[in-house]
Scaffold this motif. Structure first.
Motif, PDB file in Angstrom:
ATOM      1  N   ALA A  15      70.935  20.776  58.266  1.00 16.93           N
ATOM      2  CA  ALA A  15      69.494  20.185  57.334  1.00 16.93           C
ATOM      3  C   ALA A  15      69.317  21.511  56.895  1.00 16.93           C
ATOM      4  O   ALA A  15      68.652  21.614  55.730  1.00 16.93           O
ATOM      5  N   TYR A  16      69.099  22.555  57.126  1.00 10.29           N
ATOM      6  CA  TYR A  16      68.786  24.264  56.520  1.00 10.29           C
ATOM      7  C   TYR A  16      70.071  24.146  55.006  1.00 10.29           C
ATOM      8  O   TYR A  16      68.837  24.258  54.071  1.00 10.29           O
ATOM      9  N   GLU A  17      71.025  24.098  54.916  1.00  9.35           N
ATOM     10  CA  GLU A  17      71.704  24.074  54.084  1.00  9.35           C
ATOM     11  C   GLU A  17      71.343  23.005  52.777  1.00  9.35           C
ATOM     12  O   GLU A  17      71.930  23.330  51.634  1.00  9.35           O
ATOM     13  N   ALA A  18      70.809  21.941  53.880  1.00  7.76           N
ATOM     14  CA  ALA A  18      71.261  21.251  52.601  1.00  7.76           C
ATOM     15  C   ALA A  18      69.176  21.076  51.921  1.00  7.76           C
ATOM     16  O   ALA A  18      69.300  20.442  50.292  1.00  7.76           O
ATOM     17  N   TYR A  19      68.987  21.529  52.191  1.00  3.92           N
ATOM     18  CA  TYR A  19      67.479  21.826  51.558  1.00  3.92           C
ATOM     19  C   TYR A  19      67.726  23.116  50.871  1.00  3.92           C
ATOM     20  O   TYR A  19      67.101  22.689  49.692  1.00  3.92           O
ATOM     21  N   GLU A  20      68.127  23.835  51.334  1.00  2.36           N
ATOM     22  CA  GLU A  20      68.394  25.208  50.566  1.00  2.36           C
ATOM     23  C   GLU A  20      69.278  24.078  49.156  1.00  2.36           C
ATOM     24  O   GLU A  20      69.060  24.618  47.998  1.00  2.36           O
ATOM     25  N   ARG A  21      70.121  23.632  49.194  1.00  2.00           N
ATOM     26  CA  ARG A  21      70.904  23.770  48.245  1.00  2.00           C
ATOM     27  C   ARG A  21      69.952  22.602  47.554  1.00  2.00           C
ATOM     28  O   ARG A  21      70.192  22.549  46.151  1.00  2.00           O
ATOM     29  N   MET A  22      69.318  21.995  47.850  1.00  2.00           N
ATOM     30  CA  MET A  22      68.078  20.732  46.761  1.00  2.00           C
ATOM     31  C   MET A  22      67.174  22.573  46.388  1.00  2.00           C
ATOM     32  O   MET A  22      66.746  21.353  45.197  1.00  2.00           O
ATOM     33  N   SER A  23      66.295  22.611  46.964  1.00  2.00           N
ATOM     34  CA  SER A  23      65.086  23.539  46.635  1.00  2.00           C
ATOM     35  C   SER A  23      65.997  24.797  46.132  1.00  2.00           C
ATOM     36  O   SER A  23      64.752  25.578  44.935  1.00  2.00           O
ATOM     37  N   GLY A  24      66.619  25.746  46.557  1.00  3.33           N
ATOM     38  CA  GLY A  24      67.100  27.533  46.532  1.00  3.33           C
ATOM     39  C   GLY A  24      65.785  27.679  46.849  1.00  3.33           C
ATOM     40  O   GLY A  24      65.948  28.892  46.431  1.00  3.33           O
ATOM     41  N   ARG A  25      65.373  27.750  47.921  1.00  4.88           N
ATOM     42  CA  ARG A  25      64.070  27.780  47.745  1.00  4.88           C
ATOM     43  C   ARG A  25      64.744  29.489  48.437  1.00  4.88           C
ATOM     44  O   ARG A  25      63.973  30.796  48.799  1.00  4.88           O
ATOM     45  N   PHE A  26      65.539  29.361  50.273  1.00  3.51           N
ATOM     46  CA  PHE A  26      65.392  30.822  50.559  1.00  3.51           C
ATOM     47  C   PHE A  26      65.790  31.622  49.901  1.00  3.51           C
ATOM     48  O   PHE A  26      65.540  32.998  50.455  1.00  3.51           O
ATOM     49  N   GLY A  27      67.149  31.598  49.169  1.00  3.29           N
ATOM     50  CA  GLY A  27      67.414  32.294  48.214  1.00  3.29           C
ATOM     51  C   GLY A  27      66.548  33.300  47.270  1.00  3.29           C
ATOM     52  O   GLY A  27      66.763  34.133  47.040  1.00  3.29           O
ATOM     53  N   THR A  28      65.749  31.890  46.369  1.00  2.76           N
ATOM     54  CA  THR A  28      65.020  32.654  46.035  1.00  2.76           C
ATOM     55  C   THR A  28      64.073  34.107  46.649  1.00  2.76           C
ATOM     56  O   THR A  28      63.456  34.982  46.175  1.00  2.76           O
ATOM     57  N   LEU A  29      63.281  33.621  47.621  1.00  5.87           N
ATOM     58  CA  LEU A  29      62.186  34.251  48.659  1.00  5.87           C
ATOM     59  C   LEU A  29      63.377  35.415  48.787  1.00  5.87           C
ATOM     60  O   LEU A  29      62.711  36.689  48.742  1.00  5.87           O
ATOM     61  N   ALA A  30      64.300  35.217  48.937  1.00  2.38           N
ATOM     62  CA  ALA A  30      65.284  36.542  49.356  1.00  2.38           C
ATOM     63  C   ALA A  30      65.336  37.570  48.233  1.00  2.38           C
ATOM     64  O   ALA A  30      65.287  39.275  48.689  1.00  2.38           O
ATOM     65  N   ASP A  31      66.060  36.713  47.407  1.00  2.00           N
ATOM     66  CA  ASP A  31      65.983  37.723  45.860  1.00  2.00           C
ATOM     67  C   ASP A  31      64.642  38.410  45.702  1.00  2.00           C
ATOM     68  O   ASP A  31      64.354  39.717  45.449  1.00  2.00           O
ATOM     69  N   ARG A  32      63.595  37.936  46.113  1.00  2.00           N
ATOM     70  CA  ARG A  32      61.985  38.501  44.996  1.00  2.00           C
ATOM     71  C   ARG A  32      61.875  39.543  46.609  1.00  2.00           C
ATOM     72  O   ARG A  32      61.288  40.663  46.068  1.00  2.00           O
ATOM     73  N   LEU A  33      62.119  39.156  47.739  1.00  2.00           N
ATOM     74  CA  LEU A  33      61.490  40.146  48.898  1.00  2.00           C
ATOM     75  C   LEU A  33      61.913  41.193  49.125  1.00  2.00           C
ATOM     76  O   LEU A  33      61.930  42.209  48.671  1.00  2.00           O
ATOM     77  N   TYR A  34      63.772  41.501  48.387  1.00  2.00           N
ATOM     78  CA  TYR A  34      64.843  42.389  48.345  1.00  2.00           C
ATOM     79  C   TYR A  34      63.900  43.504  47.369  1.00  2.00           C
ATOM     80  O   TYR A  34      63.959  44.524  46.994  1.00  2.00           O
ATOM     81  N   ARG A  35      63.342  42.346  45.685  1.00  2.00           N
ATOM     82  CA  ARG A  35      63.543  43.303  44.812  1.00  2.00           C
ATOM     83  C   ARG A  35      62.504  43.666  44.992  1.00  2.00           C
ATOM     84  O   ARG A  35      61.563  45.177  44.466  1.00  2.00           O
ATOM     85  N   ALA A  36      61.147  43.517  45.591  1.00  2.00           N
ATOM     86  CA  ALA A  36      59.590  44.129  46.407  1.00  2.00           C
ATOM     87  C   ALA A  36      59.738  45.356  47.258  1.00  2.00           C
ATOM     88  O   ALA A  36      59.167  46.584  46.952  1.00  2.00           O
ATOM     89  N   MET A  37      60.982  44.869  47.789  1.00  2.00           N
ATOM     90  CA  MET A  37      61.282  46.210  49.076  1.00  2.00           C
ATOM     91  C   MET A  37      61.864  47.449  48.261  1.00  2.00           C
ATOM     92  O   MET A  37      61.613  48.294  48.803  1.00  2.00           O
ATOM     93  N   SER A  38      63.074  46.754  47.426  1.00  2.00           N
ATOM     94  CA  SER A  38      63.761  47.874  46.313  1.00  2.00           C
ATOM     95  C   SER A  38      62.673  48.678  45.748  1.00  2.00           C
ATOM     96  O   SER A  38      62.752  49.962  45.643  1.00  2.00           O
ATOM     97  N   ASP A  39      61.552  48.349  45.039  1.00  2.00           N
ATOM     98  CA  ASP A  39      60.822  49.325  44.210  1.00  2.00           C
ATOM     99  C   ASP A  39      59.626  49.750  45.148  1.00  2.00           C
ATOM    100  O   ASP A  39      59.548  50.704  44.237  1.00  2.00           O
ATOM    101  N   ARG A  40      59.513  49.581  46.441  1.00  2.00           N
ATOM    102  CA  ARG A  40      58.449  50.228  47.033  1.00  2.00           C
ATOM    103  C   ARG A  40      59.355  51.425  48.310  1.00  2.00           C
ATOM    104  O   ARG A  40      58.875  51.932  48.879  1.00  2.00           O
TER     105      ARG A  40
END
Length: 238
Positions: A15-40
């Motif tokens: 069900a997690y993978e089904a939601y991710e295929r629909m929304s891309g939400r957790f992948g986007t959160l991971a990308d944004r969080l990585y960039r925020a961490m890398s910047d600091r």
């Protein structure tokens, strides 16, 4: 509570993978969080403890950024779906690693799932190398475009074990923390898809078995319509 959390997530990989295929939400959160961490971070991030890595959505995004992740999760079923080279079943309240091991620790949509975020933050501080960085995201809520809480008129509230405010307080006890807010345009169907994940439906109906809680959650949310917004708080600590 930890046994209940583990059991809920053991039932949730598909069900997690089904939601991710629909929304891309957790992948986007991971990308944004990585960039925020890398910047600091004071140096390039080469290693990351992906704390609460689940089925590997965040792990895959860390790898795409050239980071070597260690995937840690309480749920064996979730980890079995994670394709990381290094996977560890464990509790981020009691990390099975020696001090000064990682450049970074990322709690992508996970730190709010523990009832003891202060313990998890302290453990993250212990396993980080000097000048390492920690990041976390936590949900604030689902809103209509005019700012109305989607759950305000419903009989149930979708509550995490730990609020975003408590996550921030826990991190500030161990780190110097910056925070911000991310808003995503989303849909009522994505709201229903998220709460079709057994672990998320348990936030609404914790005492029901898996199938019944998912059915009840979808029924509860069936009347929600129109465009929505999902709000998340992010935190980065050094």
């Amino acid at each position: 509570m930890k046994d209940a959390i583990r059991n809920n997530f053991d039932a949730s990989p598909d069900a997690y993978e089904a939601y991710e295929r629909m929304s891309g939400r957790f992948g986007t959160l991971a990308d944004r969080l990585y960039r925020a961490m890398s910047d600091r971070c004071a140096f390039p991030i080469e290693t990351c403890l992906d704390a609460g890595a689940g089925s590997g959505i965040s792990t895959r995004r860390l790898q795409a950024h050239g980071v070597t992740p260690i995937a840690l999760d309480l749920s064996r079923s979730m980890l079995e779906e994670n394709r990381a080279n290094d996977r560890v079943q464990g509790d981020f309240d009691h990390l099975p690693f020696v001090a000064d091991t990682f450049d970074s620790v990322a709690f992508t949509a996970s730190l709010f799932l523990t009832p003891k975020p202060d313990r998890a933050a302290s453990e993250a501080s212990r396993v980080l190398r000097p000048d390492g960085v920690v990041g976390a995201v936590a949900p604030i809520g689902w809103m209509t475009p005019d700012g109305t809480d989607v759950f305000a008129s419903l009989a149930r509230q979708s509550r995490s074990p730990t609020s975003a405010e408590a996550v921030g307080d826990a991190l500030r006890a161990s780190f110097s923390v910056e925070r911000g807010r991310w808003t995503f345009e989303t849909t009522a169907e994505e709201l229903r898809s998220l709460h079709s994940i057994p672990a998320m439906a348990a936030r609404l109906y914790p005492r029901l078995d898996t199938d019944e809680r998912v059915e009840r959650a979808r029924s509860l949310l069936d009347g929600i319509e129109g465009p929505l917004e999902q709000h998340w708080r992010w935190f980065v600590g050094v």
